[in-house]
Design a protein around this motif. Sequence first.
Motif, PDB file in Angstrom:
ATOM      1  N   VAL A 165       0.861  -1.173   0.000  1.00 19.55           N
ATOM      2  CA  VAL A 165       0.000   0.000   0.000  1.00 19.55           C
ATOM      3  C   VAL A 165       0.903   1.230   0.000  1.00 19.55           C
ATOM      4  O   VAL A 165       1.659   1.445   0.938  1.00 19.55           O
ATOM      5  CB  VAL A 165      -0.915   0.002   1.232  1.00 19.55           C
ATOM      6  N   THR A 166       0.850   1.997  -1.066  1.00 17.83           N
ATOM      7  CA  THR A 166       1.707   3.191  -1.172  1.00 17.83           C
ATOM      8  C   THR A 166       0.952   4.471  -0.855  1.00 17.83           C
ATOM      9  O   THR A 166       1.576   5.523  -0.714  1.00 17.83           O
ATOM     10  CB  THR A 166       2.307   3.293  -2.580  1.00 17.83           C
ATOM     11  N   SER A 167      -0.379   4.390  -0.736  1.00 21.54           N
ATOM     12  CA  SER A 167      -1.172   5.578  -0.431  1.00 21.54           C
ATOM     13  C   SER A 167      -2.292   5.210   0.527  1.00 21.54           C
ATOM     14  O   SER A 167      -2.966   4.190   0.358  1.00 21.54           O
ATOM     15  CB  SER A 167      -1.770   6.178  -1.707  1.00 21.54           C
ATOM     16  N   LEU A 168      -2.482   6.058   1.530  1.00 26.07           N
ATOM     17  CA  LEU A 168      -3.587   5.879   2.469  1.00 26.07           C
ATOM     18  C   LEU A 168      -4.688   6.903   2.227  1.00 26.07           C
ATOM     19  O   LEU A 168      -5.641   6.981   3.011  1.00 26.07           O
ATOM     20  CB  LEU A 168      -3.076   5.997   3.911  1.00 26.07           C
ATOM     21  N   SER A 169      -4.577   7.662   1.168  1.00 26.06           N
ATOM     22  CA  SER A 169      -5.600   8.667   0.867  1.00 26.06           C
ATOM     23  C   SER A 169      -6.950   7.992   0.662  1.00 26.06           C
ATOM     24  O   SER A 169      -7.060   6.974  -0.034  1.00 26.06           O
ATOM     25  CB  SER A 169      -5.217   9.443  -0.394  1.00 26.06           C
ATOM     26  N   GLY A 170      -7.965   8.556   1.278  1.00 29.96           N
ATOM     27  CA  GLY A 170      -9.310   8.032   1.135  1.00 29.96           C
ATOM     28  C   GLY A 170      -9.627   6.844   2.019  1.00 29.96           C
ATOM     29  O   GLY A 170     -10.754   6.345   2.011  1.00 29.96           O
ATOM     30  N   LYS A 171      -8.651   6.380   2.809  1.00 25.30           N
ATOM     31  CA  LYS A 171      -8.888   5.239   3.693  1.00 25.30           C
ATOM     32  C   LYS A 171      -9.565   5.726   4.975  1.00 25.30           C
ATOM     33  O   LYS A 171      -9.231   6.779   5.509  1.00 25.30           O
ATOM     34  CB  LYS A 171      -7.570   4.556   4.065  1.00 25.30           C
ATOM     35  N   ASP A 172     -10.538   4.933   5.474  1.00 29.23           N
ATOM     36  CA  ASP A 172     -11.133   5.281   6.756  1.00 29.23           C
ATOM     37  C   ASP A 172     -10.423   4.512   7.869  1.00 29.23           C
ATOM     38  O   ASP A 172      -9.511   3.724   7.618  1.00 29.23           O
ATOM     39  CB  ASP A 172     -12.645   5.027   6.769  1.00 29.23           C
ATOM     40  N   LYS A 173     -10.857   4.738   9.096  1.00 34.33           N
ATOM     41  CA  LYS A 173     -10.121   4.171  10.231  1.00 34.33           C
ATOM     42  C   LYS A 173     -10.189   2.647  10.257  1.00 34.33           C
ATOM     43  O   LYS A 173      -9.253   1.983  10.729  1.00 34.33           O
ATOM     44  CB  LYS A 173     -10.629   4.754  11.537  1.00 34.33           C
ATOM     45  N   LEU A 174     -11.264   2.052   9.730  1.00 32.28           N
ATOM     46  CA  LEU A 174     -11.345   0.597   9.678  1.00 32.28           C
ATOM     47  C   LEU A 174     -10.381   0.034   8.642  1.00 32.28           C
ATOM     48  O   LEU A 174      -9.789  -1.032   8.849  1.00 32.28           O
ATOM     49  CB  LEU A 174     -12.783   0.158   9.386  1.00 32.28           C
ATOM     50  N   ASP A 175     -10.217   0.750   7.525  1.00 31.51           N
ATOM     51  CA  ASP A 175      -9.214   0.356   6.529  1.00 31.51           C
ATOM     52  C   ASP A 175      -7.822   0.386   7.155  1.00 31.51           C
ATOM     53  O   ASP A 175      -7.022  -0.545   6.994  1.00 31.51           O
ATOM     54  CB  ASP A 175      -9.231   1.300   5.324  1.00 31.51           C
TER      55      ASP A 175
END
Length: 404
Positions: free
Chosen positions: A337-347
């Motif tokens: 995973v190179t980007s966490l943009s758009g991820k919510d806390k459960l992700d």
Amino acid sequence: MAVVAGSALVATSAPAQAALPTAAVALGDSFISGEGAGNYQPVVDVNGVAQGFPGWSAPNSNAYFCHRSANASLQQATLPGIQDRYNLACSGGRPADFAQPSSARDKGRTVAAQLDQLRAVAQTHDIDLVLVGLGSNNSQFTFGDVAEKCANRFIADAWTGWWEFWAYLNGPVPQAPCAAGDLATQAQFDAATAETVAAIRQLLTTLDQVDADHQHRVVFQDYTNPLPLDLDPSYWEADGRQDDRDKFRDLGALRYAAGCPIHRASLSAGHLFSQGLGTLVQNVRNTVAAEFPSDDLVFLDVQHAFDGARLCEHPGSPANALATPIRLQDGPSGTFVTSLSGKDKLDIQRIANTCVSYFQTCQESWHPTAAGQAVLAKCLAGASTTAARAVTCARRPDGTITTS
């Protein structure tokens, strides 16, 4: 009449034994094995079976995850007179692993004791150089746990509010920046030093027993911090939020992408920890030097070997850094995973838990890259020929590497 011919005795000597080929050997932990540098080679386990890559969901105890890289500094260094090289180090290696199989302890790998591996090399080679990296992992603390602690605190702080429940597999994660005492106390450093001295005593005694000509140099390398004293200003703020407030997801995603998911306030504690490791290694070298006065022992200080090329020290990270970024997987998929943009806390929780369940998916994080190992190779080359007992290896602003 008996005639005795050739009465003079002619002395004959046995054929001279051919000299053994010379070898350089690496022992210790991840900074020596080449963790993060890729091109990992098969590793022979305790049963004599060479273990190649077993898959991302295999047990982390598999010998392959020692991550012995063909790009490790031992393999890249210019070492005059050395014919063969043997990397016996293992990522996560601890002092106890010198005399006992790593599998004998919790979270160990199925490889033989490093000194047993050394003895095997000595049967066919004259060992002239030994590179040792030991101190960052012990019964008191480990580099992986320290890195995970500070990164997790930052990620938890970025994605959750103080009123929200946050649960990793190992329980709730604090969200405050790391302080020096969170990483290692002086008492822990003292205990780790004692453990390491005991292991090095065993190493030097073994070398004196098995080295063909009893002439060998042992280089004690310390550690370099993958992060700068402060981040470049371009990583200070995103969406109008810095990391000294509650919740800052855009900033969290920015720093994760750049390889430095960490509070700015944690950086000084991290450097105190690195300096503590350097002191530990130097103290170990000095202690055993007094006990083994005829041995050739050199301390190699690499604290400044990555100056100007650390993660997030300049815009463009991680491409311009000599250390690997923190990288996670969403399950043991092999895809980072190179980007966490758009991820919510459960992700975020699910992705972070992958590192807990399958440590091999994230263990390369914050280690020297292949280019970083090439720098350490230059440091080792300088330490292998110096007349000094202590060598400092540093990177200048123009990228050149000096040893003094």
